[in-house]
Design an enzyme around this catalytic site. Structure first.
Site, PDB file in Angstrom:
ATOM      1  N   SER A   6       4.880   2.714   7.803  1.00 46.97           N
ATOM      2  CA  SER A   6       4.488   1.553   7.004  1.00 46.97           C
ATOM      3  C   SER A   6       5.692   1.038   6.218  1.00 46.97           C
ATOM      4  O   SER A   6       6.373   1.807   5.539  1.00 46.97           O
ATOM      5  CB  SER A   6       3.374   1.927   6.025  1.00 46.97           C
ATOM      6  OG  SER A   6       2.170   2.177   6.698  1.00 46.97           O
TER       7      SER A   6
ATOM      8  N   HIS B 240       0.807  -1.220   0.000  1.00 48.04           N
ATOM      9  CA  HIS B 240       0.000   0.000   0.000  1.00 48.04           C
ATOM     10  C   HIS B 240       0.844   1.274   0.000  1.00 48.04           C
ATOM     11  O   HIS B 240       0.311   2.361  -0.239  1.00 48.04           O
ATOM     12  CB  HIS B 240      -0.975   0.006   1.196  1.00 48.04           C
ATOM     13  CG  HIS B 240      -0.362   0.406   2.495  1.00 48.04           C
ATOM     14  ND1 HIS B 240       0.015  -0.507   3.461  1.00 48.04           N
ATOM     15  CD2 HIS B 240      -0.053   1.628   3.011  1.00 48.04           C
ATOM     16  CE1 HIS B 240       0.513   0.133   4.505  1.00 48.04           C
ATOM     17  NE2 HIS B 240       0.488   1.432   4.257  1.00 48.04           N
TER      18      HIS B 240
ATOM     19  N   ASP C 131       0.064  -7.551   1.887  1.00 48.88           N
ATOM     20  CA  ASP C 131       0.490  -6.140   1.877  1.00 48.88           C
ATOM     21  C   ASP C 131       2.005  -5.996   1.814  1.00 48.88           C
ATOM     22  O   ASP C 131       2.609  -5.247   2.589  1.00 48.88           O
ATOM     23  CB  ASP C 131      -0.066  -5.408   3.102  1.00 48.88           C
ATOM     24  CG  ASP C 131       0.074  -3.891   2.983  1.00 48.88           C
ATOM     25  OD1 ASP C 131       0.188  -3.395   1.847  1.00 48.88           O
ATOM     26  OD2 ASP C 131       0.082  -3.204   4.027  1.00 48.88           O
TER      27      ASP C 131
END
Length: 229
Positions: free
Chosen positions: A172, A40, A80
């Protein structure tokens, strides 16, 4: 700390853009010229007409950064994760450990670039403990709120690491690792947000999630890449 040498910022680079650097998250080197981040973190598409490219950003000194253009090698949307191959000289890879060895209450740390656009390229290390290891759950208000991706995750559940630790936007893709050995045991991929996204900064929940490193190993194996020993 040696961990920092293998941690990079991830985003895109477009020379003709007003701000050429678009910093979107963190990542870490796994082997030679290959780095892992969250799927993402990468935009769904690049502006090829304006020569936008994936890029890694490596701090080289006070207010100086080296841009490494990169190609997407493989993407795993379910877990992810994404694997990038970058140009230039190899960077120091981080060794992979075993996420299956983690136990509740165990101390862990992660290093990345929180709040990238505000704080810049200064890697920060945060510590926490493993709160739980449990199947990923995506709560929704009703059945009509379920997406195809959510249904797939519910039908093919996998364990995710829940941390008692505070991560921020920009973290992230950060490596989660054992403080003593430095071996990576997971990849930070989300935080529990109590309200709006703005609240994640002003009033963080202190609940962070990470993808176990076994899925990184599977990604590398599928791409034919050997991880650092």
């Amino acid at each position: 700390m040696s961990i920092k040498r293998g941690v990079v910022a991830v985003g895109t680079y477009m020379r003709v853009r007003a701000q050429p650097h678009d910093l979107r998250g963190s990542g870490f080197v796994v082997a030679g010229n290959h780095a892992v981040t969250n799927a993402h973190v990468l935009p769904p598409r690049l502006d090829a007409n304006r020569r936008e490219v994936y890029a890694l950003f490596v701090p080289t000194g006070q207010d100086q950064v080296q841009v490494r253009e990169a190609d997407l090698v493989r993407r795993d949307e379910t877990h992810d994760l994404a694997l990038l191959r970058f140009g230039g000289a190899p960077l120091p890879p981080l060794a992979l450990g075993r996420g299956t060895d983690l136990r509740e209450g165990e101390a862990v740390a992660f290093t990345g670039y929180p709040i990238l656009n505000a704080l810049g390229l200064f890697p920060a290390t945060h510590q926490g403990i493993v709160a739980a290891i449990a199947p990923i759950v995506i709560p929704v208000g009703s059945a009509r709120d379920l997406t195809t991706e959510m249904v797939k995750r519910l039908s093919e559940p996998f364990n995710i690491i829940q941390l008692d630790a505070t991560a921020y936007p920009g973290n992230s893709g950060s490596p989660l690792y054992e403080p003593d050995s430095g071996r990576v045991v997971g990849v930070i991929n989300s935080v529990f947000i109590k309200g709006t996204k703005e609240v994640a900064l002003s009033d963080p929940s202190g609940i962070t999630y990470a993808i176990p490193v076994e899925h990184v190993r599977a990604l590398l194996q599928a791409a034919g890449i050997k991880a650092a020993p």
